[in-house]
Motif scaffolding. Structure first.
Motif, PDB file in Angstrom:
ATOM      1  N   ARG A 117      -9.112  26.630 -25.823  1.00 16.66           N
ATOM      2  CA  ARG A 117      -8.178  25.564 -26.219  1.00 16.66           C
ATOM      3  C   ARG A 117      -6.758  26.108 -26.343  1.00 16.66           C
ATOM      4  N   VAL A 118      -6.637  27.384 -26.663  1.00 17.14           N
ATOM      5  CA  VAL A 118      -5.335  28.045 -26.741  1.00 17.14           C
ATOM      6  C   VAL A 118      -5.202  28.913 -25.495  1.00 17.14           C
ATOM      7  N   ARG A 119      -4.213  28.594 -24.669  1.00 17.92           N
ATOM      8  CA  ARG A 119      -3.960  29.332 -23.434  1.00 17.92           C
ATOM      9  C   ARG A 119      -2.471  29.670 -23.374  1.00 17.92           C
ATOM     10  N   TRP A 120      -2.155  30.781 -22.748  1.00 15.65           N
ATOM     11  CA  TRP A 120      -0.778  31.245 -22.627  1.00 15.65           C
ATOM     12  C   TRP A 120      -0.635  32.132 -21.399  1.00 15.65           C
ATOM     13  N   THR A 121       0.631  32.405 -21.045  1.00 10.64           N
ATOM     14  CA  THR A 121       0.965  33.401 -20.039  1.00 10.64           C
ATOM     15  C   THR A 121       2.006  34.330 -20.642  1.00 10.64           C
ATOM     16  N   ALA A 122       2.013  35.558 -20.153  1.00 10.40           N
ATOM     17  CA  ALA A 122       2.986  36.549 -20.621  1.00 10.40           C
ATOM     18  C   ALA A 122       3.360  37.446 -19.457  1.00 10.40           C
ATOM     19  N   GLU A 123       4.643  37.720 -19.320  1.00 11.12           N
ATOM     20  CA  GLU A 123       5.126  38.633 -18.292  1.00 11.12           C
ATOM     21  C   GLU A 123       5.252  40.022 -18.908  1.00 11.12           C
ATOM     22  N   ALA A 124       4.552  40.978 -18.305  1.00  9.31           N
ATOM     23  CA  ALA A 124       4.575  42.363 -18.784  1.00  9.31           C
ATOM     24  C   ALA A 124       4.099  43.247 -17.646  1.00  9.31           C
ATOM     25  N   PRO A 125       4.340  44.542 -17.744  1.00  7.46           N
ATOM     26  CA  PRO A 125       3.819  45.436 -16.713  1.00  7.46           C
ATOM     27  C   PRO A 125       2.288  45.389 -16.664  1.00  7.46           C
ATOM     28  N   HIS A 179       0.381  35.485 -38.247  1.00  8.11           N
ATOM     29  CA  HIS A 179      -0.938  35.661 -37.631  1.00  8.11           C
ATOM     30  C   HIS A 179      -1.451  34.296 -37.194  1.00  8.11           C
ATOM     31  N   THR A 180      -1.212  33.991 -35.925  1.00 12.53           N
ATOM     32  CA  THR A 180      -1.549  32.697 -35.345  1.00 12.53           C
ATOM     33  C   THR A 180      -2.951  32.769 -34.750  1.00 12.53           C
ATOM     34  N   PHE A 181      -3.753  31.749 -35.009  1.00 10.83           N
ATOM     35  CA  PHE A 181      -5.102  31.749 -34.447  1.00 10.83           C
ATOM     36  C   PHE A 181      -5.564  30.335 -34.154  1.00 10.83           C
ATOM     37  N   CYS A 182      -6.624  30.235 -33.357  1.00 17.67           N
ATOM     38  CA  CYS A 182      -7.174  28.945 -32.951  1.00 17.67           C
ATOM     39  C   CYS A 182      -7.968  28.333 -34.092  1.00 17.67           C
ATOM     40  N   LYS A 183      -7.689  27.076 -34.404  1.00 20.85           N
ATOM     41  CA  LYS A 183      -8.424  26.358 -35.461  1.00 20.85           C
ATOM     42  C   LYS A 183      -9.878  26.125 -35.086  1.00 20.85           C
ATOM     43  N   ALA A 184     -10.174  26.048 -33.791  1.00 25.73           N
ATOM     44  CA  ALA A 184     -11.540  25.745 -33.364  1.00 25.73           C
ATOM     45  C   ALA A 184     -12.440  26.977 -33.368  1.00 25.73           C
ATOM     46  N   GLY A 236     -11.232  30.397 -34.088  1.00 30.42           N
ATOM     47  CA  GLY A 236     -10.785  31.439 -35.006  1.00 30.42           C
ATOM     48  C   GLY A 236     -10.200  32.684 -34.368  1.00 30.42           C
ATOM     49  N   ILE A 237     -10.031  32.707 -33.061  1.00 32.84           N
ATOM     50  CA  ILE A 237      -9.548  33.906 -32.375  1.00 32.84           C
ATOM     51  C   ILE A 237      -8.020  33.978 -32.400  1.00 32.84           C
ATOM     52  N   THR A 238      -7.512  35.171 -32.737  1.00 29.50           N
ATOM     53  CA  THR A 238      -6.080  35.463 -32.674  1.00 29.50           C
ATOM     54  C   THR A 238      -5.818  36.095 -31.318  1.00 29.50           C
ATOM     55  N   SER A 239      -5.382  35.294 -30.361  1.00 29.90           N
ATOM     56  CA  SER A 239      -5.102  35.834 -29.029  1.00 29.90           C
ATOM     57  C   SER A 239      -3.660  36.329 -28.924  1.00 29.90           C
ATOM     58  N   PHE A 240      -2.813  35.917 -29.864  1.00 29.72           N
ATOM     59  CA  PHE A 240      -1.425  36.379 -29.936  1.00 29.72           C
ATOM     60  C   PHE A 240      -0.924  36.128 -31.345  1.00 29.72           C
ATOM     61  N   TYR A 241       0.146  36.815 -31.721  1.00 36.37           N
ATOM     62  CA  TYR A 241       0.804  36.546 -33.006  1.00 36.37           C
ATOM     63  C   TYR A 241       2.191  37.156 -32.998  1.00 36.37           C
ATOM     64  N   THR A 242       2.988  36.846 -34.001  1.00 35.60           N
ATOM     65  CA  THR A 242       4.324  37.423 -34.151  1.00 35.60           C
ATOM     66  C   THR A 242       4.215  38.597 -35.114  1.00 35.60           C
ATOM     67  N   PRO A 243       4.428  39.825 -34.633  1.00 39.71           N
ATOM     68  CA  PRO A 243       4.260  40.987 -35.493  1.00 39.71           C
ATOM     69  C   PRO A 243       5.473  41.251 -36.384  1.00 39.71           C
ATOM     70  N   ARG A 244       5.213  41.824 -37.531  1.00 37.88           N
ATOM     71  CA  ARG A 244       6.278  42.201 -38.457  1.00 37.88           C
ATOM     72  C   ARG A 244       7.219  43.211 -37.791  1.00 37.88           C
ATOM     73  N   ALA A 245       6.669  44.142 -37.032  1.00 36.49           N
ATOM     74  CA  ALA A 245       7.477  45.177 -36.391  1.00 36.49           C
ATOM     75  C   ALA A 245       8.360  44.619 -35.285  1.00 36.49           C
ATOM     76  N   ASN A 246       7.981  43.487 -34.719  1.00 35.84           N
ATOM     77  CA  ASN A 246       8.699  42.910 -33.585  1.00 35.84           C
ATOM     78  C   ASN A 246       8.860  41.404 -33.773  1.00 35.84           C
ATOM     79  N   PRO A 247       9.648  40.958 -34.736  1.00 35.54           N
ATOM     80  CA  PRO A 247       9.801  39.518 -34.940  1.00 35.54           C
ATOM     81  C   PRO A 247      10.453  38.807 -33.761  1.00 35.54           C
ATOM     82  N   ASP A 248      11.047  39.581 -32.846  1.00 35.07           N
ATOM     83  CA  ASP A 248      11.640  39.015 -31.634  1.00 35.07           C
ATOM     84  C   ASP A 248      10.672  39.124 -30.454  1.00 35.07           C
TER      85      ASP A 248
END
Length: 153
Positions: free
Chosen positions: A19-27, A77-82, A84-96
């Motif tokens: 239910r939670v899907r995303w894309t990310a550009e990275a090496p 710490h963002t996670f799926c309500k259905a 419970g998996i945290t597939s991504f989140y905003t880290p304290r070390a990297n708020p940007d």
């Protein structure tokens, strides 16, 4: 030998129920952090960081997300309500940036993962010398080396 930064690929991924899907550009080769903070160690989270501008959440996922914070409330710490998996989140070390859970990346785009340890239990001391904050900054090509000296005539 090329002086350019590795080309980014588009990674896709998400949670267990999809239910939670995303894309990310990275090496294709990334540095992933194994953190021992109370949250990451309990969840078994290992993540790599991308700049926020290189992360795109599928609009249909928004209604399935919830966020947990604690302590300084800087990490989201963002996670799926259905499922419970945290597939991504905003880290304290990297708020940007966005921390992508390695195990939640669809197969086929990660060619190599270098694992490093993050001392989240002693965060302030560890963070100062870690260099982790640079992982949410866009990587630019290294400057070209200077041309060789002209041959004497």
């Amino acid at each position: 030998m090329s002086s350019e930064a590795p080309a980014d690929v588009v990674h896709s991924g998400g949670c267990h129920c999809r239910r939670v899907r995303w894309t990310a550009e990275a090496p294709a080769s990334v540095v992933a952090w194994i953190c021992n903070c109370s949250d990451c160690s309990m969840r078994g989270n290992t993540h790599f960081v991308v700049p926020t501008a290189r992360f795109a959440l599928d609009p249909a996922a928004a209604g399935f997300l919830t966020t947990y914070t604690f302590g300084t409330h800087k990490a989201k710490h963002t996670f799926c309500k259905a499922c419970g998996i945290t597939s991504f989140y905003t880290p304290r070390a990297n708020p940007d940036g966005v921390a992508i859970t390695v195990a939640c990346v669809d197969p086929g785009t990660l060619s190599h993962v270098e694992y490093r340890h993050a001392d989240g239990r002693n965060w302030e001391k560890w963070f100062a010398g870690s260099g982790i904050s640079g992982f949410s900054k866009p990587q630019e090509a290294a400057p070209a080396p200077p041309p060789p000296p002209a041959a004497a005539e």
